[in-house]
Design an enzyme around this catalytic site. Structure first.
Site, PDB file in Angstrom:
ATOM      1  N   LYS A  82      37.115   6.415   0.509  1.00 34.82           N
ATOM      2  CA  LYS A  82      36.269   6.719   1.702  1.00 34.82           C
ATOM      3  C   LYS A  82      36.778   6.606   2.940  1.00 34.82           C
ATOM      4  O   LYS A  82      36.338   7.029   4.067  1.00 34.82           O
ATOM      5  CB  LYS A  82      34.893   5.994   1.868  1.00 34.82           C
ATOM      6  N   ASP A  83      38.171   6.062   3.235  1.00 34.66           N
ATOM      7  CA  ASP A  83      38.701   5.895   4.364  1.00 34.66           C
ATOM      8  C   ASP A  83      39.695   7.070   4.488  1.00 34.66           C
ATOM      9  O   ASP A  83      40.161   7.145   5.466  1.00 34.66           O
ATOM     10  CB  ASP A  83      39.744   4.669   4.283  1.00 34.66           C
ATOM     11  N   THR A 126      25.769  -2.128  11.629  1.00 36.75           N
ATOM     12  CA  THR A 126      26.443  -1.272  10.880  1.00 36.75           C
ATOM     13  C   THR A 126      27.489  -0.584  11.910  1.00 36.75           C
ATOM     14  O   THR A 126      27.172  -0.340  13.038  1.00 36.75           O
ATOM     15  CB  THR A 126      25.740  -0.227  10.081  1.00 36.75           C
ATOM     16  N   LEU A 129      28.041   5.839  11.458  1.00 34.74           N
ATOM     17  CA  LEU A 129      27.150   6.800  12.086  1.00 34.74           C
ATOM     18  C   LEU A 129      25.961   7.238  10.815  1.00 34.74           C
ATOM     19  O   LEU A 129      24.893   7.417  11.037  1.00 34.74           O
ATOM     20  CB  LEU A 129      27.635   7.899  12.679  1.00 34.74           C
ATOM     21  N   ARG A 130      26.579   7.389   9.541  1.00 37.15           N
ATOM     22  CA  ARG A 130      25.972   7.611   8.535  1.00 37.15           C
ATOM     23  C   ARG A 130      25.010   6.813   8.269  1.00 37.15           C
ATOM     24  O   ARG A 130      23.533   7.098   7.825  1.00 37.15           O
ATOM     25  CB  ARG A 130      26.960   7.720   7.299  1.00 37.15           C
ATOM     26  N   ARG A 131      25.084   5.615   8.183  1.00 38.44           N
ATOM     27  CA  ARG A 131      24.071   4.494   7.871  1.00 38.44           C
ATOM     28  C   ARG A 131      23.225   4.488   8.863  1.00 38.44           C
ATOM     29  O   ARG A 131      21.988   4.196   8.802  1.00 38.44           O
ATOM     30  CB  ARG A 131      24.877   3.211   7.441  1.00 38.44           C
ATOM     31  N   ARG A 148      31.776  -4.116  13.977  1.00 40.82           N
ATOM     32  CA  ARG A 148      33.227  -3.743  13.462  1.00 40.82           C
ATOM     33  C   ARG A 148      33.924  -4.966  12.656  1.00 40.82           C
ATOM     34  O   ARG A 148      33.326  -6.111  13.068  1.00 40.82           O
ATOM     35  CB  ARG A 148      34.114  -3.432  14.636  1.00 40.82           C
ATOM     36  N   ASN A 150      36.320  -6.729   9.404  1.00 42.27           N
ATOM     37  CA  ASN A 150      36.382  -6.618   7.877  1.00 42.27           C
ATOM     38  C   ASN A 150      35.292  -7.302   7.157  1.00 42.27           C
ATOM     39  O   ASN A 150      34.454  -7.896   7.987  1.00 42.27           O
ATOM     40  CB  ASN A 150      37.862  -7.392   7.237  1.00 42.27           C
ATOM     41  N   VAL A 151      35.212  -7.478   6.096  1.00 43.18           N
ATOM     42  CA  VAL A 151      33.969  -7.654   5.296  1.00 43.18           C
ATOM     43  C   VAL A 151      33.607  -8.991   5.550  1.00 43.18           C
ATOM     44  O   VAL A 151      32.214  -9.261   5.968  1.00 43.18           O
ATOM     45  CB  VAL A 151      33.988  -7.415   3.899  1.00 43.18           C
ATOM     46  N   ARG A 154      32.332  -9.221   8.984  1.00 44.27           N
ATOM     47  CA  ARG A 154      31.159  -8.741   9.226  1.00 44.27           C
ATOM     48  C   ARG A 154      29.838  -9.524   8.710  1.00 44.27           C
ATOM     49  O   ARG A 154      28.804  -9.903   9.298  1.00 44.27           O
ATOM     50  CB  ARG A 154      30.694  -7.410   8.711  1.00 44.27           C
ATOM     51  N   CYS A 241      34.062  11.062  10.798  1.00 47.22           N
ATOM     52  CA  CYS A 241      33.457   9.626  11.204  1.00 47.22           C
ATOM     53  C   CYS A 241      32.399   9.824  12.315  1.00 47.22           C
ATOM     54  O   CYS A 241      31.409   9.288  12.658  1.00 47.22           O
ATOM     55  CB  CYS A 241      34.342   8.801  12.031  1.00 47.22           C
TER      56      CYS A 241
END
Length: 317
Positions: A82-83, A126, A129-131, A148, A150-151, A154, A241
């Site tokens: 996805k990146d 989040t 933009l999609r979410r 923004r 890393n997991v 967040r 994006c």
């Protein structure tokens, strides 16, 4: 056949997990193969205080790694698919696409649990933009905040920034052993995933026949057909994006099914559609669905997006 291989990757916990997973699979399948991992810092890792849509789109997580490969410093790159931009630099190719992990998004809300139980005006974090658009389409009362990092960053910000919920890719949480933090898997009728979400992409030089042969066993045909259709859809609309697009392909009973959504930034406008066909025609199916949606309302939504600056959000992270 090569007996030494250098894998290039970002340095986040998730990226390292993915690189080490592929290294382990390679060493299992090719006894005697020596694999080393090289950490590469990308633009997306350096700039953490600006929405991804404003710093260059998906390539911000791959460009430096790809340059290292073209210079011969690494032999293979492991990316979250996805990146990756839908078009690769000359001289590079996708050598394999792994079997897809769970492709959907996950809500993490220790206090409220599910999207429908969030209070009016709840703050949801989040970077996508999609979410953002899909959440607002379902719950226009929400306050969606840019998030923004890393997991693990967040997850920490869920508490430190007093958010009511955050949304992350379920695949990343599961790979890191944090799937117990998930309070709701967001179904595709609420939130379609990002292009390629849940799949790993193995990228190498187009002319490196030895590496291509080494990783061939990791390629999953059904996943490849699904994400090929997704990437074709996105490429046809020249999205990335900056465009709230969700798309989800899968092979069911031998047939490729592709669902997609094009949304306005505020989620008020949402166009959804589906196409089905042979997996072998994946690229064509993605292109046809994009063309059909473009002329049946997508043109107007996209025109509205590009007529004004994008607000917050970023990559489908």
């Amino acid at each position: 056949m090569k007996n030494k291989l250098v894998i290039g990757t970002r340095g986040s916990k998730l990226a390292l997990w993915q690189a080490n997973y592929i290294a382990h699979r390679l060493c299992q399948y090719h006894p005697g193969l020596e694999v080393t991992i090289k950490h590469i810092v990308t633009t997306g890792d350096k700039i953490l205080d600006v929405p991804l849509a404003k710093i260059g789109g998906k390539g911000v997580f791959t460009k430096e790694i790809e340059l290292a490969m073209l210079r011969g410093e690494i032999d293979l790159a492991v990316h979250s698919l996805k990146d990756m931009p839908t078009e690769l630099p000359p001289g590079l190719t996708l050598a394999a696409i792994t079997e897809r992990e769970e492709p959907f998004d996950a809500l993490i809300s220790p206090k409220y649990g599910t999207l429908d139980k969030l209070p009016h005006g709840a703050k949801v974090g989040t970077s996508s933009l999609r979410r953002r658009a899909q959440l607002l389409n379902c719950r226009p009362d929400l306050t969606v905040c840019d998030l923004r990092g890393n997991v693990d960053t967040r997850l920490r910000k869920l508490e430190t920034e007093e958010l009511d919920a955050i949304v992350l890719a379920q695949a990343g949480l599961k790979r890191l052993g944090w799937d117990d933090r998930i309070t709701q898997q967001l179904p595709p009728d609420i939130c379609l995933p990002a292009v390629g979400q849940g799949a790993l992409a193995l990228e190498t030089r187009s002319d490196d026949s030895e590496v291509l042969a080494l990783v061939a066993f990791l390629h999953d045909e059904d996943t490849a057909a699904a994400v090929t259709a997704e990437r074709s859809f996105l490429n046809e609309l020249e999205g990335g994006c900056q465009v709230p697009i969700g798309v989800y392909g899968r092979v069911e009973n031998g047939e490729l099914v592709l669902d997609a959504a094009i949304l306005s930034l505020d989620g008020a406008a949402a166009l959804k559609d589906r196409i089905c066909g042979a997996p072998a025609a994946a690229e064509d199916l993605g292109r046809k669905l994009a063309q059909h949606m473009y002329v049946t309302g997508g043109r107007e939504i996209l025109a509205g997006l590009f007529a004004r600056p994008s607000a917050g959000g970023g990559n489908n992270r």
